[in-house]
Structure formats: C-alpha cells, structure tokens
Write a protein that holds these residues in place. Structure first.
Motif, PDB file in Angstrom:
ATOM      1  N   THR A  51       0.838  -1.190   0.000  1.00 51.68           N
ATOM      2  CA  THR A  51       0.000   0.000   0.000  1.00 51.68           C
ATOM      3  C   THR A  51       0.875   1.242   0.000  1.00 51.68           C
ATOM      4  OG1 THR A  51      -0.118   0.007   2.414  1.00 51.68           O
ATOM      5  CG2 THR A  51      -1.878  -1.137   1.226  1.00 51.68           C
ATOM      6  N   ALA A  53       0.419   5.581   0.720  1.00 54.19           N
ATOM      7  CA  ALA A  53      -0.448   6.669   1.165  1.00 54.19           C
ATOM      8  C   ALA A  53      -0.740   7.597  -0.002  1.00 54.19           C
ATOM      9  CB  ALA A  53       0.214   7.437   2.302  1.00 54.19           C
ATOM     10  N   SER A  55      -0.668  10.708  -0.219  1.00 52.99           N
ATOM     11  CA  SER A  55       0.281  11.811  -0.356  1.00 52.99           C
ATOM     12  C   SER A  55       1.604  11.386  -0.987  1.00 52.99           C
ATOM     13  CB  SER A  55       0.532  12.460   1.001  1.00 52.99           C
ATOM     14  OG  SER A  55       1.005  11.504   1.917  1.00 52.99           O
ATOM     15  N   TYR A  56       1.834  10.071  -1.163  1.00 50.23           N
ATOM     16  CA  TYR A  56       3.079   9.589  -1.760  1.00 50.23           C
ATOM     17  C   TYR A  56       2.879   8.906  -3.112  1.00 50.23           C
ATOM     18  CZ  TYR A  56       5.362  10.583   2.630  1.00 50.23           C
ATOM     19  OH  TYR A  56       5.854  11.221   3.737  1.00 50.23           O
ATOM     20  N   ARG A  82     -10.420  -1.346  -0.062  1.00 53.61           N
ATOM     21  CA  ARG A  82      -9.683  -2.014   1.005  1.00 53.61           C
ATOM     22  C   ARG A  82      -9.382  -3.465   0.684  1.00 53.61           C
ATOM     23  NH1 ARG A  82     -11.722   0.412   6.645  1.00 53.61           N
ATOM     24  NH2 ARG A  82     -11.992   2.534   5.949  1.00 53.61           N
ATOM     25  N   ASN A 115      -7.299  12.585   3.219  1.00 51.59           N
ATOM     26  CA  ASN A 115      -6.189  12.946   4.091  1.00 51.59           C
ATOM     27  C   ASN A 115      -4.970  12.126   3.690  1.00 51.59           C
ATOM     28  OD1 ASN A 115      -6.198  10.406   5.390  1.00 51.59           O
ATOM     29  ND2 ASN A 115      -7.619  11.120   6.948  1.00 51.59           N
ATOM     30  N   GLY A 116      -3.810  12.510   4.140  1.00 48.20           N
ATOM     31  CA  GLY A 116      -2.571  11.865   3.713  1.00 48.20           C
ATOM     32  C   GLY A 116      -2.399  10.442   4.185  1.00 48.20           C
ATOM     33  N   HIS A 117      -3.222  10.008   5.141  1.00 49.68           N
ATOM     34  CA  HIS A 117      -3.066   8.651   5.671  1.00 49.68           C
ATOM     35  C   HIS A 117      -3.899   7.624   4.912  1.00 49.68           C
ATOM     36  CE1 HIS A 117      -0.794  10.272   8.976  1.00 49.68           C
ATOM     37  NE2 HIS A 117      -1.757  11.150   9.200  1.00 49.68           N
ATOM     38  N   THR A 118      -4.772   8.059   4.037  1.00 48.84           N
ATOM     39  CA  THR A 118      -5.584   7.125   3.257  1.00 48.84           C
ATOM     40  C   THR A 118      -4.670   6.392   2.287  1.00 48.84           C
ATOM     41  OG1 THR A 118      -7.453   8.632   3.425  1.00 48.84           O
ATOM     42  CG2 THR A 118      -7.581   6.919   1.746  1.00 48.84           C
ATOM     43  N   VAL A 119      -4.781   5.069   2.239  1.00 52.49           N
ATOM     44  CA  VAL A 119      -3.849   4.287   1.429  1.00 52.49           C
ATOM     45  C   VAL A 119      -4.542   3.656   0.229  1.00 52.49           C
ATOM     46  CG1 VAL A 119      -2.291   3.780   3.333  1.00 52.49           C
ATOM     47  CG2 VAL A 119      -4.160   2.225   2.854  1.00 52.49           C
TER      48      VAL A 119
END
Length: 133
Positions: A51, A53, A55-56, A82, A115-119
């Motif tokens: 996975t 994130a 933001s990456y 998911r 948000n940046g934590h969503t993968v």
C-alpha cells in the motif's frame, strides 16, 4: 519449586515474580504459547498487499479503486478500495488542496479530497488487467 508444561521445565526462584523456562523466556512468552512467529508462514496465503499513502502516490502507479461512486463537477468520483477486488487505474497526478489530497487518474476519474493517511493498494505492472475479481 518446578512445574512442567509441554516438556519445558519452568522454575521460580524464591522471591521471583515469574516462572522462567530453561530457555530464559517467561511462561507467557509467545515461544511457549504458540503465538507470533512460532509457525512458518502458510504457503497458500496471498502475499501481503503493498500500500501507498495518497500523499506519496507517483504518476503512472497502478492502484486498485472502487467503481464510480458519484460525481464532482461532472467528473466521476472513485475511492480507494480495502480489498484486492475493484478496478485498476493509473495515476495521472496528485494535487494537494485545502481539503486534502486529490488523486486524478488517466481515465478521467478522480478521488474526493483525502487525508494523507488514506492508502491505495498498489498493483504490480504484471497484474494490471483492468478489472480485478
């Protein structure tokens, strides 16, 4: 004082709080209870999903998304899935906006601000066949 459990002799010194095995581990250690790492990995299980994130994400990465869930200014919206089932889409760009990170895909779809934590589940290029089951 000695107690035998599963052929591991446990001893407790006078004044000691825990029973200790001859191997040096306590009685509740995962080595003695059959948890974590004592069994080899099952060969029939799928490999863990890779996975990344939101933001990456990089342009050109293949990720698994849902089918279209709505529209935003007439652009179809999708969401990260998911599970491994869904649609494989190629990332066109990633935009950082005030509400979060918006990911645009080459087929004209995009995500809502995340948000940046969503993968996202990343798909190796060899497995990219459009729709996954």
């Amino acid at each position: 004082m000695t107690a035998t459990v599963d052929t591991h002799p446990f001893v407790r010194d006078v004044g000691a709080a825990a029973w200790v095995c001859e191997c040096g581990k306590s009685r509740n250690s995962s080595v003695h209870t059959g948890q974590r790492g004592t069994h080899p990995r099952r060969t029939g299980s799928p490999p863990p999903a890779r996975t990344v994130a939101a933001s990456y994400l990089q342009a050109g990465q293949l990720v698994v998304t849902t089918d279209v869930v709505g529209t935003d200014f007439d652009l179809p919206l999708v969401e990260p899935t998911r599970t491994h089932s869904g649609f494989v889409r190629s990332v066109r760009s990633r935009l950082r906006e005030s509400g979060g990170t918006v990911v645009r895909f080459t087929d004209g779809t995009k995500t809502r601000p995340l948000n940046g934590h969503t993968v996202f589940i990343v798909v190796p290029p060899a497995d990219a066949d459009g729709e996954r089951g």
